[in-house]
Write an enzyme that holds these catalytic residues in place. Sequence first.
Site, PDB file in Angstrom:
ATOM      1  CG  ASN A  41     -34.099 -16.182 -30.006  1.00 11.65           C
ATOM      2  OD1 ASN A  41     -34.011 -16.640 -31.139  1.00 11.65           O
ATOM      3  ND2 ASN A  41     -33.137 -16.294 -29.112  1.00 11.65           N
TER       4      ASN A  41
ATOM      5  CG  HIS B 162     -29.993 -14.652 -33.557  1.00  8.72           C
ATOM      6  ND1 HIS B 162     -31.261 -15.099 -33.868  1.00  8.72           N
ATOM      7  CD2 HIS B 162     -29.730 -15.112 -32.302  1.00  8.72           C
ATOM      8  CE1 HIS B 162     -31.729 -15.804 -32.851  1.00  8.72           C
ATOM      9  NE2 HIS B 162     -30.827 -15.823 -31.896  1.00  8.72           N
TER      10      HIS B 162
ATOM     11  CB  CYS C 263     -29.371 -18.602 -32.976  1.00  7.92           C
ATOM     12  SG  CYS C 263     -30.355 -19.106 -31.564  1.00  7.92           S
TER      13      CYS C 263
END
Length: 353
Positions: free
Chosen positions: A310, A280, A133
């Site tokens: 996500n 994020h 990520c």
Amino acid sequence: MLFVMERCVMAIEIIATGRAIPPNRVTNDDLAQRLDTSDEWIRSHTGIRARHLADTGIASSDLALEAGKQALAQAIERGMVEEKTPEELALTLDLVIVGTSTQDFHGTPSTACVVQDKLEARNAGAFDVSAACTSFIYGLESAAGLLAVNASRKRALVIGAEVLSRITDWNDRSTCILFGDGAGAVLIEKTAAPSSGPGRRGLLRTVLGSDGSGRESLIVRRGGSRAPFQKGEVVEIPACVEMDGRAVYTFAVKAVTDTIERLLAEEGIGLNDVARIVPHQANARIVAAAGKRLGITDDKFFLNIEEYANTSSASIPIALDELNRSAQIKRGDLVLTIGFGGGLTYGGNLIIW
Ligand code: ACO
């Protein structure tokens, strides 16, 4: 010496953005129809209401290509470049970098090479960045460094793209509710604006960090050289992400607070100087906990996890594109990005938009 001088006088600016979101929208209620979960549980534990999933046959490079094309088109529409068509602009790219954990192909070719070919970016080098990520943060800093060290390089397309639905165990309610598919892209350019002092612009500073001792907290165990699939083996479920949710949560809250504090301290600025923090989009609770520790109000953070869940490498560039297109960030604003994820990795950028 040349390197130091050039980085001091040339700015690395984001001149355009793009994103690609698959049309297939899957709500929490949709998931609850075939899994022991509920909209209430997912929203209260993560902040997620929906995610968008790629159709069969769509790979990360397809989403990356679409996001990249949008960024090129925006640069032309907004008069940021002299080129008149996306095709002409693609020919001026020196680099195509794709951050992804869901490459089209295992090992080789890189997803970036697929995008480079389809964009006909014939003068560009192309490679993938694998920092889970945090890949977009690592990719942006890599691109900026590579532009800075070579006078003849000027432009790079940095993309985060994921089809996480392909490495998700759809029977594991503790992970499958978290993830979505998508891509975001930024077009960056080395400009004559200063990167320090009065009137400075672009990417000011980046923090990159890692703690490989936490690698088992977020892991795809099968299919790599450590545990390849064997001839004749019956595979019950495809290679998929396994996660120690509590360990990731604890790491992530610390990564967000540490990255914000370090970027501000190194730059010698305060939170009030920052227009927007773009974290994020892993879990709204992680952001809320970090914000509480630092005394940051919720409206400083930009969150769109509710709609996209996500999307790993893609979440920060998707958020930047949303903010840019809706004029929620404008030229001159100081933007702070933060990534954290598998590896474990973390990092952040300070950017004058
Ligand atoms: N629906 C309903 N119940 C669930 C679900 C679900 N989808 N998932 C887990 N549960 C249950 C568990 O079985 C458990 O039940 P039990 O008490 O009867 O055993 C209960 O809920 C609590 O489970 P926990 O795992 O302890 O739940 P927790 O409060 O820790 O929340 C979560 C889980 C949301 C994953 C949390 O640990 C978290 O936010 N971790 C961070 C991980 C993350 O965000 N990862 C994103 C990917 S990594 C990245 O991008 C950095």
